[in-house]
Design an enzyme around this catalytic site. Structure first.
Site, short mmCIF file in Angstrom:
data_model
loop_
_atom_site.label_atom_id
_atom_site.label_comp_id
_atom_site.label_asym_id
_atom_site.label_seq_id
_atom_site.Cartn_x
_atom_site.Cartn_y
_atom_site.Cartn_z
CG ASP A 16 -1.92 -1.07 1.13
OD1 ASP A 16 -2.29 -1.41 0.00
OD2 ASP A 16 -2.32 -1.60 2.17
CB CYS A 17 2.95 2.47 2.33
SG CYS A 17 4.25 3.56 2.82
CB CYS A 20 5.03 -1.93 0.91
SG CYS A 20 3.82 -1.63 2.18
CB CYS A 393 6.05 6.93 10.09
SG CYS A 393 5.86 5.77 11.43
CB CYS A 395 4.17 6.35 5.34
SG CYS A 395 3.60 4.92 4.44
CG ASP A 437 9.87 13.57 -39.66
OD1 ASP A 437 10.85 14.15 -40.16
OD2 ASP A 437 9.45 12.48 -40.05
CB THR A 439 6.27 13.12 -44.32
OG1 THR A 439 6.94 14.05 -45.15
CG2 THR A 439 5.30 12.30 -45.11
CG ASP A 634 6.92 8.97 -39.60
OD1 ASP A 634 8.14 9.00 -39.44
OD2 ASP A 634 6.36 9.12 -40.70
CG ASP A 720 3.64 8.86 8.65
OD1 ASP A 720 4.34 9.59 7.93
OD2 ASP A 720 3.43 7.66 8.38
P1 ADP Z 1 10.37 13.66 -44.36
O1 ADP Z 1 11.53 14.34 -43.73
O2 ADP Z 1 9.31 14.65 -44.75
O3 ADP Z 1 9.84 12.53 -43.54
P2 ADP Z 1 11.88 11.84 -46.04
O4 ADP Z 1 13.16 12.08 -45.33
O5 ADP Z 1 11.20 10.54 -45.80
O6 ADP Z 1 10.87 13.06 -45.77
O7 ADP Z 1 12.11 11.97 -47.60
C1 ADP Z 1 12.70 13.11 -48.20
C2 ADP Z 1 12.36 13.20 -49.68
O8 ADP Z 1 12.91 12.09 -50.38
C3 ADP Z 1 10.88 13.16 -49.97
O9 ADP Z 1 10.32 14.44 -49.95
C4 ADP Z 1 10.83 12.54 -51.36
O10 ADP Z 1 11.00 13.49 -52.37
C5 ADP Z 1 12.02 11.61 -51.37
N1 ADP Z 1 11.64 10.23 -51.03
C6 ADP Z 1 12.03 9.53 -49.94
N2 ADP Z 1 11.51 8.27 -49.95
C7 ADP Z 1 10.75 8.19 -51.06
C8 ADP Z 1 9.94 7.17 -51.66
N3 ADP Z 1 9.79 5.96 -51.07
N4 ADP Z 1 9.31 7.43 -52.81
C9 ADP Z 1 9.43 8.64 -53.38
N5 ADP Z 1 10.17 9.65 -52.90
C10 ADP Z 1 10.85 9.44 -51.76
MG MG Z 2 9.59 10.87 -42.33
#
Ligand code: ADP
Ligand code: MG
Length: 739
Positions: A16-17, A20, A393, A395, A437, A439, A634, A720
Site C-alpha cells: 500500500d505504501c 512496502c 515514519c 510513509c 518531422d 511527413t 513517425d 504521518d
Molecule cells: P520527411 O523528412 O518529410 O519525412 P523523407 O526524409 O522521408 O521526408 O524523404 C525526403 C524526400 O525524399 C521526400 O520528400 C521525397 O522526395 C524523397 N523520397 C524519400 N523516400 C521516397 C519514396 N519511397 N518514394 C518517393 N520519394 C521518396
Molecule cells: Mg519521415
C-alpha cells in the site's frame, strides 16, 4: 541499450505504501543472481532483472515471508480481460497458470494481514480491513470494560493492543531479517512497546488503531490509481459477434483472431481494434482518446477496441488479437512505466533511508538527554521520544512522488499520451524546443498524388514504373503512389534489386531498365535536368506539393507531385507550444519551397532538404545551444534523431504507432498533445512539490508541538497517516486532470 539481462515480472498483493516497495526491493535484491529489482506500488508489480535463469521459488518465498502475496505475472495484461488470453507464446517454466492467480503460500504462515493477492476484492473485504476492524472493536470494548472495572483497564487495553500490534511486530521482524531494520513497522513496534512500559497503554492502543486505519486508507488510494488504468482494459467488451459462414455467432472477445470479421451493432462498444469493411457510423472515442466529439468513420477507416459505435451497423475486420490491441498495449506499458522511477523519486528514496535512522537518533536523544543533563522527568521525556519515533515514519514522504507520477502516467494514457516512466514524465517539464518531422507528423501522412508529368512516355507508364519501384516500401509517398496506380489500373511490373535510400528515394531495375524515384536533389545527383523540368518542379513545390522525380535509363522520365495536408490541429498545436515558451522547428527531407509553403501556413520555422543524419545533427546543435529538445516523428526514417533528442516522441494515428521504440508516444495523431504532455508534466511536478511540503511541513509542526509538550503520541501518528492520506488524495486529483 541492449543488455544480456532477462526480466521476470511478478504481481504482488498487499503493497500500500512506498515503504512496502522499498522493503521488498531490499529483500529481493539480496538474493543471488539478481541484477536489478523495480517495484511499483500502484502497478502492484515487480520486475526482476537477472543474468541466468531465475529461481522463482526463492523470490516467491522471500516476498511471501515479508507478508505480501505474490504470483508470477503472465506476459499479457493483468485483470479480467487477460485471464483467458492465449498462453502459447509465454515461457512458463513449468508453472501452472491456468488459475492465473495462484497464491504463494508464505513461509511465515497466514496470521498477518498481507498474505493474499486480492484481485477485484473491494477494500473493505480485505484481511487488512478485518484486522483494523477487529483491533478498533477491541479497543472500544476495552474502553467500556475499563469504565466498569477500572482495575482491569490496563490489561484489557493491553489485550486490544496486541490484536493489532502482533502482526505489525512480525512484519517489522521479517523486514529486519531481510535487510530493512528501520521499517515503519519497527518504529511503530518500538513506540507502542515503549508506551506500554511507561504506563501509556491506552494511548499505545489508540496509536495502533490509527496506524492501521491510515494504512487501510493508503491502500484504498493505491487501489484507485490501479483501477484508473485497469479501467481502460474493462472498456473492451467481453464478447463479440463474429461472422462465420454467413451467420453471426457470439464468442468471447479474447478468442478473436486477426482477420475475423465482426458485426458491431449501434450502441455497442467495439470489441477489437480493426478496419471497417462495411457500413459507416459516428464513433464515440471519448473513453479511449478523450476526444469528446464523435468521428464519422466509414469503409477502410480504423477503429479502436473500447470505442462506441453510435448509429450504424458496422462490419469490422479485426487487426489485432485481444492481448495485442491498443488498450492492452497501453495498459501493459503504463504498468511497466510505473515501475521506472523518476529522478525525484530516487532522491526521496535515498533521503528517507537516512531520514528514518536520523529521527530514531533524535528520538533517543530527546528521551535521555533532558533527564540526564537537566534533571527532567524520565517518563515525560521518554514519552516525547516515543512520539518523535512516530513522527519518523516516512510513509507520506515516500509516497509523495510515486503516487503523483503513477496518477500522471495513468491520466496521460487515458488521453493517448504515453510516457515510458517517471523520468520521461518529469523530463517534459524542462523541454524548451520541439523538433517536428514533417511527413506523417505535422501532416496527416496520407499524401495524395495530384499531378503526373511525363517526359517521353505516357502518364500511365510513369505511374507503372514508379509503382514498380515502390512495391516494397512503407513510406507514405510510396503508399500514395501505389494507391494511385491501383486506381488508374496501371499494370505494375516486378522490380529487381529494389532498395530504399533513406531520405532520398528508391531505386531498382524494372524490365531491365535501371530506375530511380526520389527527391529532386537526389535525382540531380544522377542525371542532368533541363531548365524546363527544373521550372516545373519549382512551380509544383511553390504550391506546397512534394515532387518525386522518376529517372529511367539515365534520363528524367517523369515527375509525380503529391500533397499531404497538414493535420487539422497542427497550427494550434504549434501555437500552444509557443504559448508555453517553447521553440518549434520543422525538419524535413522534402525540398525547401514545399517546406516553406507548409511552414508558413503553420507558423513554424523550417529546415529542409535534410537527410536522416542531418536531422540528428540539428537536434545536437539545438542541444548545444542549451535547449532541451524533444523530437517528434513517425520513426520511419528519423529514428537517429528520435534517439539523439532528450525525449523522442513517436506520433501516429492508430494501432501502428511505434509505441515500443520511443520515450513517449502520441496515440491519436494530435499535434497539440505535445504541449499537453508538457503541461501534464508541470502539473505532476507541482503536485509533487505540494506533497513534499505537506509531508515534511506537518512533521516539522508536530516535532515542535511534541517537544514543547502540546501534543502527544496519537497526534504524532496522525501527522504521518494524516499526511499520507492528504498526499495520496492530492496525487489522485491528477486522475481528473483535463489539460
Ligand atoms: P520527411 O523528412 O518529410 O519525412 P523523407 O526524409 O522521408 O521526408 O524523404 C525526403 C524526400 O525524399 C521526400 O520528400 C521525397 O522526395 C524523397 N523520397 C524519400 N523516400 C521516397 C519514396 N519511397 N518514394 C518517393 N520519394 C521518396
Ligand atoms: Mg519521415
Amino acid at each position: 541499450m541492449t543488455s544480456p539481462l532477462r526480466q521476470t515480472r511478478f504481481k504482488i498483493g498487499g503493497m500500500d505504501c512506498a515503504s512496502c516497495a522499498a522493503k521488498i526491493d531490499t529483500a529481493v535484491r539480496r538474493l543471488d543472481g539478481i541484477a536489478d529489482v523495480s517495484v511499483s506500488v500502484t502497478g502492484a508489480s515487480m520486475t526482476v532483472s537477472h543474468g541466468g535463469p531465475l529461481n522463482d521459488d526463492r523470490v516467491l518465498r522471500q516476498v511471501a515471508r515479508l507478508g505480501y502475496g505474490i504470483v508470477k505475472a503472465e506476459a499479457g495484461i493483468d485483470g479480467p480481460a487477460a485471464t483467458a488470453h492465449d498462453h502459447a507464446d509465454h515461457d512458463h517454466e513449468g508453472h501452472d497458470h491456468r488459475g492465473g492467480r495462484q497464491i504463494a503460500k508464505g513461509a511465515a504462515g497466514s496470521s498477518h494481514p498481507h498474505s493474499h493477492v486480492e484481485p477485484g476484492q473491494p477494500w473493505w473485504r480485505t484481511r487488512r480491513a478485518a484486522l483494523t476492524l477487529a483491533c478498533a472493536a477491541a479497543v472500544l470494548a476495552a474502553y467500556g470494560i475499563g469504565h466498569l472495572l477500572p482495575s482491569a483497564e490496563r490489561w484489557v487495553f493491553m489485550a486490544a493492543l496486541l490484536v493489532g500490534l502482533v502482526p505489525i511486530a512480525r512484519r517489522a521482524l521479517m523486514a529486519a531479517l531481510a535487510g530493512t531494520p528501520f521499517s515503519i513497522e519497527m518504529l511503530m513496534t518500538i513506540a507502542a512497546a515503549g508506551a506500554v512500559m511507561i504506563n501509556a497503554t491506552e494511548e499505545a492502543a489508540a496509536v495502533v488503531v490509527l496506524f492501521l486505519i491510515g494504512e487501510l486508507l493508503e491502500g484504498v488510494a493505491a487501489r484507485r490509481a490501479r483501477a484508473s488504468i485497469q479501467g481502460l482494459a474493462d472498456l473492451v467488451p467481453k464478447t463479440a459477434l463474429v461472422e462465420r459462414g454467413g451467420s453471426t455467432v457470439e464468442v468471447p472477445a479474447e478468442q478473436l483472431g486477426v482477420g475475423d470479421v465482426i458485426v458491431v451493432r449501434p450502441g455497442d462498444r467495439i470489441p477489437a481494434d480493426g478496419e471497417i469493411v462495411e457500413g459507416s457510423s459516428d464513433i464515440d472515442e471519448a473513453p479511449v482518446t478523450g476526444e469528446s466529439t464523435p468521428k464519422r468513420k466509414g469503409v477502410a477507416d480504423t477503429v479502436f477496441a473500447g470505442t462506441i459505435n453510435s448509429d450504424g451497423v458496422l462490419k469490422v475486420r479485426v487487426t489485432a488479437a485481444a492481448s495485442d490491441n491498443t488498450i492492452a498495449r497501453v495498459v501493459r506499458l503504463v504498468e511497466e512505466a510505473q515501475e521506472a522511477k523518476a529522478p525525484t523519486e530516487r532522491f526521496i528514496d535515498r533521503f528517507s533511508r537516512t531520514y528514518t535512522p536520523g529521527v530514531l537518533a533524535v528520538g533517543a536523544l530527546v528521551a535521555v538527554l533532558p533527564p540526564l543533563v537537566a534533571g527532567g522527568d524520565w517518563n515525560e521525556w521518554i514519552y516525547k521520544g516515543l512520539a518523535i519515533l512516530l513522527i519518523g515514519c516516512p510513509c507520506a514522504l515516500v509516497i509523495s512522488t510515486p503516487a503523483a507520477i503513477a496518477a500522471g502516467l495513468a491520466t496521460g494514457a487515458r488521453r493517448g499520451l504515453l510516457m515510458k516512466g517517471g523520468a520521461v514524465l518529469e523530463g517534459f517539464r524542462r523541454i524548451t524546443a520541439v523538433a517536428f518531422d514533417k511527413t506523417g507528423t505535422l501532416t496527416a501522412g496520407k499524401p495524395v498524388v495530384t499531378d503526373i508529368v511525363a517526359y517521353g512516355r505516357d502518364e500511365r507508364g510513369v505511374l507503372a514504373l514508379a509503382a514498380a519501384l515502390e512495391q516494397g516500401s512503407s513510406h507514405p509517398l510510396a503508399v500514395a503512389i501505389l494507391d494511385r496506380a491501383k486506381a488508374a489500373k496501371a499494370p505494375v511490373p516486378p522490380a529487381l534489386a529494389a532498395r530504399a535510400i533513406s531520405g532520398k528515394g528508391v531505386e531498382g531495375s524494372v524490365g531491365g531498365v535501371a530506375a530511380f524515384l526520389g527527391s529532386g536533389p537526389a535525382a540531380g545527383e544522377r542525371v542532368a535536368m533541363t531548365e524546363a523540368q527544373r521550372l516545373a518542379i519549382d512551380s509544383l513545390n511553390g504550391q506546397g506539393k512534394t515532387v518525386s522525380v522518376l529517372v529511367a535509363d539515365g534520363v528524367v522520365a517523369g515527375l509525380i507531385a503529391m500533397r499531404d495536408e497538414p493535420r487539422p490541429d497542427a497550427a494550434a498545436g504549434i501555437a500552444a507550444l509557443k504559448a508555453e515558451g517553447i521553440r518549434a522547428v520543422m525538419l524535413t527531407g522534402d525540398n525547401r519551397r514545399t517546406a516553406q509553403a507548409i511552414a508558413a501556413s503553420l507558423g513554424i520555422e523550417a529546415r529542409a532538404e535534410l537527410l536522416p543524419q542531418d536531422k540528428q545533427r540539428i537536434v545536437g546543435e539545438l542541444q548545444s545551444e542549451g535547449l532541451k529538445v524533444a523530437k517528434v516523428g513517425d520513426g520511419i526514417n528519423d529514428a537517429p534523431a528520435l534517439a539523439a533528442a532528450d525525449i523522442g516522441i513517436a506520433m501516429g494515428g492508430g494501432t501502428d504507432v511505434a509505441l515500443e521504440t520511443a520515450d513517449a508516444a502520441i496515440l491519436h495523431g494530435r499535434v497539440r498533445d505535445v504541449a499537453s504532455m508538457v503541461r501534464l508534466s508541470r502539473a505532476v511536478m507541482a503536485n509533487i512539490g505540494q506533497n513534499i511540503t505537506v509531508a515534511l511541513g506537518l512533521k516539522a509542526v508536530f516535532l515542535v508541538t511534541t517537544i514543547s509538550g502540546i501534543t502527544g503520541l496519537w497526534p504524532a501518528i496522525l501527522a504521518d497517516t494524516g499526511a499520507t492520506v492528504l498526499v495520496t488524495a492530492n496525487a489522485m486529483r491528477l486522475l481528473r486532470w483535463r489539460g
